[in-house]
Each structure stands twice: as C-alpha cells, then as structure tokens.
Design a protein around this motif. Structure first.
Motif, PDB file in Angstrom:
ATOM      1  N   ILE A   1       0.828  -1.203   0.000  1.00 58.67           N
ATOM      2  CA  ILE A   1       0.000   0.000   0.000  1.00 58.67           C
ATOM      3  C   ILE A   1       0.863   1.253   0.000  1.00 58.67           C
ATOM      4  CG2 ILE A   1      -1.664   1.322   1.377  1.00 58.67           C
ATOM      5  CD1 ILE A   1      -2.801  -1.463   2.272  1.00 58.67           C
ATOM      6  N   SER A   2       1.985   1.214   0.725  1.00 59.31           N
ATOM      7  CA  SER A   2       2.870   2.389   0.799  1.00 59.31           C
ATOM      8  C   SER A   2       3.775   2.525  -0.419  1.00 59.31           C
ATOM      9  CB  SER A   2       3.734   2.328   2.057  1.00 59.31           C
ATOM     10  OG  SER A   2       4.738   1.335   1.919  1.00 59.31           O
ATOM     11  N   GLY A   3       3.844   1.501  -1.252  1.00 58.51           N
ATOM     12  CA  GLY A   3       4.687   1.551  -2.438  1.00 58.51           C
ATOM     13  C   GLY A   3       6.092   1.037  -2.216  1.00 58.51           C
ATOM     14  N   TYR A   4       6.431   0.658  -0.986  1.00 65.93           N
ATOM     15  CA  TYR A   4       7.770   0.108  -0.728  1.00 65.93           C
ATOM     16  C   TYR A   4       7.966  -1.191  -1.504  1.00 65.93           C
ATOM     17  CZ  TYR A   4      11.768  -1.911   1.589  1.00 65.93           C
ATOM     18  OH  TYR A   4      12.992  -2.484   1.831  1.00 65.93           O
ATOM     19  N   LEU A   5       6.940  -2.034  -1.468  1.00 66.35           N
ATOM     20  CA  LEU A   5       6.968  -3.259  -2.260  1.00 66.35           C
ATOM     21  C   LEU A   5       6.129  -3.071  -3.503  1.00 66.35           C
ATOM     22  CD1 LEU A   5       6.463  -6.027   0.467  1.00 66.35           C
ATOM     23  CD2 LEU A   5       8.587  -5.391  -0.667  1.00 66.35           C
ATOM     24  N   PRO A   6       6.508  -3.543  -4.625  1.00 65.54           N
ATOM     25  CA  PRO A   6       7.766  -4.221  -4.912  1.00 65.54           C
ATOM     26  C   PRO A   6       8.903  -3.266  -5.294  1.00 65.54           C
ATOM     27  CG  PRO A   6       6.363  -4.350  -6.827  1.00 65.54           C
ATOM     28  CD  PRO A   6       5.587  -3.599  -5.743  1.00 65.54           C
ATOM     29  N   ARG A   7       8.633  -1.962  -5.287  1.00 63.20           N
ATOM     30  CA  ARG A   7       9.594  -0.963  -5.767  1.00 63.20           C
ATOM     31  C   ARG A   7      10.974  -1.139  -5.156  1.00 63.20           C
ATOM     32  NH1 ARG A   7       8.404   4.670  -7.368  1.00 63.20           N
ATOM     33  NH2 ARG A   7       6.300   4.252  -6.654  1.00 63.20           N
ATOM     34  N   ALA A   8      11.080  -1.156  -3.841  1.00 61.92           N
ATOM     35  CA  ALA A   8      12.383  -1.211  -3.178  1.00 61.92           C
ATOM     36  C   ALA A   8      12.704  -2.601  -2.645  1.00 61.92           C
ATOM     37  CB  ALA A   8      12.438  -0.194  -2.038  1.00 61.92           C
ATOM     38  N   GLY A   9      11.684  -3.362  -2.343  1.00 57.41           N
ATOM     39  CA  GLY A   9      11.915  -4.661  -1.720  1.00 57.41           C
ATOM     40  C   GLY A   9      11.916  -5.826  -2.683  1.00 57.41           C
ATOM     41  N   GLY A  10      11.645  -5.547  -3.969  1.00 60.64           N
ATOM     42  CA  GLY A  10      11.640  -6.608  -4.965  1.00 60.64           C
ATOM     43  C   GLY A  10      10.389  -7.460  -4.885  1.00 60.64           C
ATOM     44  N   GLY A  11      10.502  -8.669  -5.400  1.00 61.30           N
ATOM     45  CA  GLY A  11       9.366  -9.578  -5.418  1.00 61.30           C
ATOM     46  C   GLY A  11       8.447  -9.302  -6.594  1.00 61.30           C
ATOM     47  N   SER A  12       7.306  -9.959  -6.591  1.00 60.85           N
ATOM     48  CA  SER A  12       6.361  -9.772  -7.691  1.00 60.85           C
ATOM     49  C   SER A  12       4.943  -9.623  -7.152  1.00 60.85           C
ATOM     50  CB  SER A  12       6.432 -10.948  -8.666  1.00 60.85           C
ATOM     51  OG  SER A  12       6.096 -12.148  -8.016  1.00 60.85           O
ATOM     52  N   ARG A  13       4.264  -8.641  -7.701  1.00 59.51           N
ATOM     53  CA  ARG A  13       2.891  -8.334  -7.311  1.00 59.51           C
ATOM     54  C   ARG A  13       1.980  -8.519  -8.514  1.00 59.51           C
ATOM     55  NH1 ARG A  13       0.785  -2.282  -6.990  1.00 59.51           N
ATOM     56  NH2 ARG A  13      -0.073  -2.872  -8.992  1.00 59.51           N
ATOM     57  N   SER A  14       0.808  -9.039  -8.258  1.00 60.81           N
ATOM     58  CA  SER A  14      -0.230  -9.071  -9.283  1.00 60.81           C
ATOM     59  C   SER A  14      -1.484  -8.480  -8.672  1.00 60.81           C
ATOM     60  CB  SER A  14      -0.469 -10.494  -9.781  1.00 60.81           C
ATOM     61  OG  SER A  14      -0.946 -11.308  -8.729  1.00 60.81           O
ATOM     62  N   GLY A  15      -2.416  -8.099  -9.516  1.00 61.89           N
ATOM     63  CA  GLY A  15      -3.645  -7.482  -9.049  1.00 61.89           C
ATOM     64  C   GLY A  15      -3.550  -5.972  -9.078  1.00 61.89           C
ATOM     65  N   ARG A  16      -4.587  -5.343  -8.574  1.00 64.28           N
ATOM     66  CA  ARG A  16      -4.720  -3.877  -8.641  1.00 64.28           C
ATOM     67  C   ARG A  16      -4.632  -3.269  -7.245  1.00 64.28           C
ATOM     68  NH1 ARG A  16      -7.786   0.217 -11.708  1.00 64.28           N
ATOM     69  NH2 ARG A  16      -8.929   1.502 -10.223  1.00 64.28           N
ATOM     70  N   VAL A  17      -3.735  -2.275  -7.090  1.00 64.28           N
ATOM     71  CA  VAL A  17      -3.615  -1.520  -5.844  1.00 64.28           C
ATOM     72  C   VAL A  17      -3.772  -0.052  -6.205  1.00 64.28           C
ATOM     73  CG1 VAL A  17      -2.139  -0.876  -3.898  1.00 64.28           C
ATOM     74  CG2 VAL A  17      -2.023  -3.205  -4.833  1.00 64.28           C
ATOM     75  N   ARG A  18      -4.696   0.631  -5.525  1.00 65.41           N
ATOM     76  CA  ARG A  18      -4.889   2.063  -5.740  1.00 65.41           C
ATOM     77  C   ARG A  18      -5.030   2.742  -4.389  1.00 65.41           C
ATOM     78  NH1 ARG A  18      -3.537   0.490  -9.820  1.00 65.41           N
ATOM     79  NH2 ARG A  18      -4.288   0.829 -11.912  1.00 65.41           N
ATOM     80  N   VAL A  19      -4.251   3.779  -4.187  1.00 68.81           N
ATOM     81  CA  VAL A  19      -4.347   4.626  -3.001  1.00 68.81           C
ATOM     82  C   VAL A  19      -4.748   5.996  -3.512  1.00 68.81           C
ATOM     83  CG1 VAL A  19      -3.120   5.657  -1.062  1.00 68.81           C
ATOM     84  CG2 VAL A  19      -2.577   3.316  -1.777  1.00 68.81           C
ATOM     85  N   ASP A  20      -5.952   6.406  -3.170  1.00 66.09           N
ATOM     86  CA  ASP A  20      -6.458   7.689  -3.653  1.00 66.09           C
ATOM     87  C   ASP A  20      -6.371   7.760  -5.182  1.00 66.09           C
ATOM     88  OD1 ASP A  20      -7.678  10.076  -2.973  1.00 66.09           O
ATOM     89  OD2 ASP A  20      -5.788  11.151  -2.668  1.00 66.09           O
ATOM     90  N   GLY A  21      -6.641   6.623  -5.831  1.00 68.98           N
ATOM     91  CA  GLY A  21      -6.655   6.550  -7.288  1.00 68.98           C
ATOM     92  C   GLY A  21      -5.312   6.317  -7.944  1.00 68.98           C
ATOM     93  N   VAL A  22      -4.237   6.215  -7.164  1.00 68.84           N
ATOM     94  CA  VAL A  22      -2.885   6.088  -7.707  1.00 68.84           C
ATOM     95  C   VAL A  22      -2.301   4.723  -7.348  1.00 68.84           C
ATOM     96  CG1 VAL A  22      -0.541   7.014  -7.478  1.00 68.84           C
ATOM     97  CG2 VAL A  22      -2.479   8.566  -7.598  1.00 68.84           C
ATOM     98  N   ASP A  23      -1.605   4.100  -8.296  1.00 66.02           N
ATOM     99  CA  ASP A  23      -0.911   2.841  -8.014  1.00 66.02           C
ATOM    100  C   ASP A  23       0.424   3.183  -7.356  1.00 66.02           C
ATOM    101  OD1 ASP A  23       0.632   0.502  -8.018  1.00 66.02           O
ATOM    102  OD2 ASP A  23      -0.191  -0.173  -9.934  1.00 66.02           O
TER     103      ASP A  23
END
Length: 130
Positions: A53-75
């Motif tokens: 939700i905070s954007g730390y994953l997967p940006r800085a921590g790696g790994g793989s995400r699937s699906g849709r995450v939106r915080v106030d309309g922003v991924d």
C-alpha cells in the motif's frame, strides 16, 4: 461517486518470483473516513500488505505483485515516490528505527524536506507543528 481511499483487487505478492505468496487474492475497499484494522498472526502478511500500500513493495523490496492496488486513485508501485508519500505513510513496529535525524526539529522537517517544500515554508511548518 468519489473514489475509495484504498482499493485492492485480487492482489497477490511473493517476495521471490515463483516463491510462495505472502498474500494471495486480497480484495479490499476502504472508503474515505472509514477505519480498518488488519490483524493476524506473525507471518500472515500484514507487513507485506502495508508495504504494498505504501509503495515500498515491490519498488524497493523486490518480489512480484499481481492485481490492482490504488491509493487515492494512484498505483503506489508506479507513481512518483513524492506523489505516493503525499497519500500514505507507514509507522513500523519499532518507530525508533524510523528516526533519521538527531534533533526533533530536523526530524519534523525530514518528510516535507524530501517533498521539496521551500525553506521558508518548511521553517514555518516545523514551528507550527511543534
């Protein structure tokens, strides 16, 4: 109808590509003003969820995400870090580990400073906050 404050749709996350998922098919909507508690046993994925939700994953921590995450309309995985930081933040289990400055004033200024708030405005905000 206003967009939700937080929206997750079929979100899965694995710390290592092809590894066992820390989260599997999580769907959640949080409306503005709504309070939600995420509880569970150690290792159940609470921290991974917060970091997605905070954007730390997967940006800085790696790994793989699937699906849709939106915080106030922003991924949070795709938006600029400053844009995400204006919408969401995380306090970790040990808040002392998050302190980065030696003085209270500098600690209070740290977030807005990273958002490039001009010096005069930054000084005023720190004084107002303290």
């Amino acid at each position: 109808m206003p967009q939700p404050a937080l929206e997750l749709a079929n979100v899965s996350y694995a710390f290592e590509p092809g590894g066992a998922p820390a989260l599997r098919d999580v769907t959640l909507t949080v409306e503005r003003g709504e309070w939600v508690a995420v509880v569970g046993a150690s290792g159940s994925g609470k921290s991974a969820l917060a970091q997605l939700i905070s954007g730390y994953l997967p940006r800085a921590g790696g790994g793989s995400r699937s699906g849709r995450v939106r915080v106030d309309g922003v991924d949070p995985a795709e938006a600029a870090i400053g844009e995400v930081a204006r919408r969401v933040g995380v306090v970790f289990q040990d808040p002392d580990a998050q302190l980065v400055q030696g003085r209270v004033e500098d600690e209070v200024a740290f977030g807005p400073e990273n958002l490039r708030v001009p010096a005069a405005e930054l000084e005023r905000r720190v004084a107002d906050a303290l």
